[in-house]
Design a protein around this motif. Sequence first.
Motif, PDB file in Angstrom:
ATOM      1  N   UNK A 122       0.833  -1.212   0.000  1.00 31.56           N
ATOM      2  CA  UNK A 122       0.000   0.000   0.000  1.00 31.56           C
ATOM      3  C   UNK A 122       0.865   1.258   0.000  1.00 31.56           C
ATOM      4  N   UNK A 123       1.915   1.256   0.845  1.00 29.96           N
ATOM      5  CA  UNK A 123       2.785   2.428   0.921  1.00 29.96           C
ATOM      6  C   UNK A 123       3.583   2.594  -0.362  1.00 29.96           C
ATOM      7  N   UNK A 124       4.029   1.488  -0.929  1.00 23.98           N
ATOM      8  CA  UNK A 124       4.784   1.563  -2.180  1.00 23.98           C
ATOM      9  C   UNK A 124       3.898   2.096  -3.305  1.00 23.98           C
ATOM     10  N   UNK A 125       2.636   1.667  -3.330  1.00 21.77           N
ATOM     11  CA  UNK A 125       1.701   2.161  -4.347  1.00 21.77           C
ATOM     12  C   UNK A 125       1.446   3.653  -4.180  1.00 21.77           C
ATOM     13  N   UNK A 126       1.275   4.104  -2.933  1.00 21.48           N
ATOM     14  CA  UNK A 126       1.036   5.530  -2.674  1.00 21.48           C
ATOM     15  C   UNK A 126       2.286   6.343  -3.030  1.00 21.48           C
ATOM     16  N   UNK A 127       3.454   5.797  -2.713  1.00 20.40           N
ATOM     17  CA  UNK A 127       4.716   6.462  -3.065  1.00 20.40           C
ATOM     18  C   UNK A 127       4.864   6.557  -4.574  1.00 20.40           C
ATOM     19  N   UNK A 128       4.528   5.481  -5.261  1.00 22.55           N
ATOM     20  CA  UNK A 128       4.608   5.460  -6.721  1.00 22.55           C
ATOM     21  C   UNK A 128       3.630   6.466  -7.333  1.00 22.55           C
ATOM     22  N   UNK A 129       2.457   6.572  -6.725  1.00 25.37           N
ATOM     23  CA  UNK A 129       1.461   7.543  -7.186  1.00 25.37           C
ATOM     24  C   UNK A 129       1.986   8.967  -7.053  1.00 25.37           C
ATOM     25  N   UNK A 130       2.616   9.263  -5.912  1.00 23.99           N
ATOM     26  CA  UNK A 130       3.194  10.593  -5.700  1.00 23.99           C
ATOM     27  C   UNK A 130       4.331  10.842  -6.681  1.00 23.99           C
ATOM     28  N   UNK A 131       5.169   9.825  -6.883  1.00 23.71           N
ATOM     29  CA  UNK A 131       6.289   9.945  -7.825  1.00 23.71           C
ATOM     30  C   UNK A 131       5.788  10.271  -9.224  1.00 23.71           C
ATOM     31  N   UNK A 132       4.806   9.506  -9.689  1.00 25.09           N
ATOM     32  CA  UNK A 132       4.281   9.710 -11.046  1.00 25.09           C
ATOM     33  C   UNK A 132       3.626  11.071 -11.202  1.00 25.09           C
ATOM     34  N   UNK A 133       2.899  11.504 -10.161  1.00 27.21           N
ATOM     35  CA  UNK A 133       2.253  12.823 -10.201  1.00 27.21           C
ATOM     36  C   UNK A 133       3.301  13.926 -10.284  1.00 27.21           C
ATOM     37  N   UNK A 134       4.346  13.805  -9.465  1.00 24.95           N
ATOM     38  CA  UNK A 134       5.415  14.817  -9.450  1.00 24.95           C
ATOM     39  C   UNK A 134       6.148  14.850 -10.787  1.00 24.95           C
ATOM     40  N   UNK A 135       6.531  13.671 -11.285  1.00 23.95           N
ATOM     41  CA  UNK A 135       7.289  13.629 -12.539  1.00 23.95           C
ATOM     42  C   UNK A 135       6.452  14.096 -13.727  1.00 23.95           C
ATOM     43  N   UNK A 136       5.156  13.794 -13.711  1.00 22.56           N
ATOM     44  CA  UNK A 136       4.271  14.260 -14.784  1.00 22.56           C
ATOM     45  C   UNK A 136       4.149  15.778 -14.744  1.00 22.56           C
ATOM     46  N   UNK A 137       4.045  16.312 -13.516  1.00 22.67           N
ATOM     47  CA  UNK A 137       3.969  17.764 -13.340  1.00 22.67           C
ATOM     48  C   UNK A 137       5.238  18.434 -13.852  1.00 22.67           C
ATOM     49  N   UNK A 138       6.393  17.898 -13.452  1.00 19.81           N
ATOM     50  CA  UNK A 138       7.676  18.462 -13.891  1.00 19.81           C
ATOM     51  C   UNK A 138       7.814  18.357 -15.405  1.00 19.81           C
ATOM     52  N   UNK A 139       7.432  17.213 -15.959  1.00 16.46           N
ATOM     53  CA  UNK A 139       7.543  17.008 -17.401  1.00 16.46           C
ATOM     54  C   UNK A 139       6.688  18.016 -18.170  1.00 16.46           C
TER      55      UNK A 139
END
Length: 205
Positions: free
Chosen positions: A118-135
Amino acid sequence: MKIVITEHQYEKLLLESSKSIIGDEIKRSKEFIKKIVRTVKEDIKIDFSFLFTWGAAIGGFSRPVFNYFEGKSPDLSHQDLALLSIACAVTYYTSNKEKLGKLLGVIKERGLVKHFDDMLNKTNELKNTFLSFVDSLNVTGHKISGMLAYTFIIPLLSKLLDMSGGSTHEDIVVLSKIIIGYLSVKLSSTILTDLISKIIKRFRS
């Protein structure tokens, strides 16, 4: 005696306040990592102090997720949350398979595999959101794969929003230098300045 300041003076005061708050926020991210590394070392006798190099980035990345699960899963102890957070950090920021294997072994022994997933999925969700925003910002000269080094910005976004009113390019250059002074890793001040500039520009729009 009533003192009246102009709108420009007010914006400058707000900017200076934001710089100080941003510095304090980066310190909190670094302190967060030190605290959970210390907790895990005391708990399972394995040292993860090598993560301090990425302290601000990992703190900016892990602290919101830690706080989320602290509220969502009251059955998890502080030691459990620290263990899971370190496992996620090792997963994303290092290639140390030996230590990750030891962590996963302890997680399995304690029946925390579902919580880790669950924590890894939430971390991955935050990572993808951040990287998409930066991109989406089209930052000059960046590689999206290397932008995890800039996740220390996540807790700073609300402060950058405060700065969006009256900050100049010179203000942002100074802020970038201040931020880099707090970090333990060498980052490009040019990319950081461009990133902050485009975040503020996005907020203004």
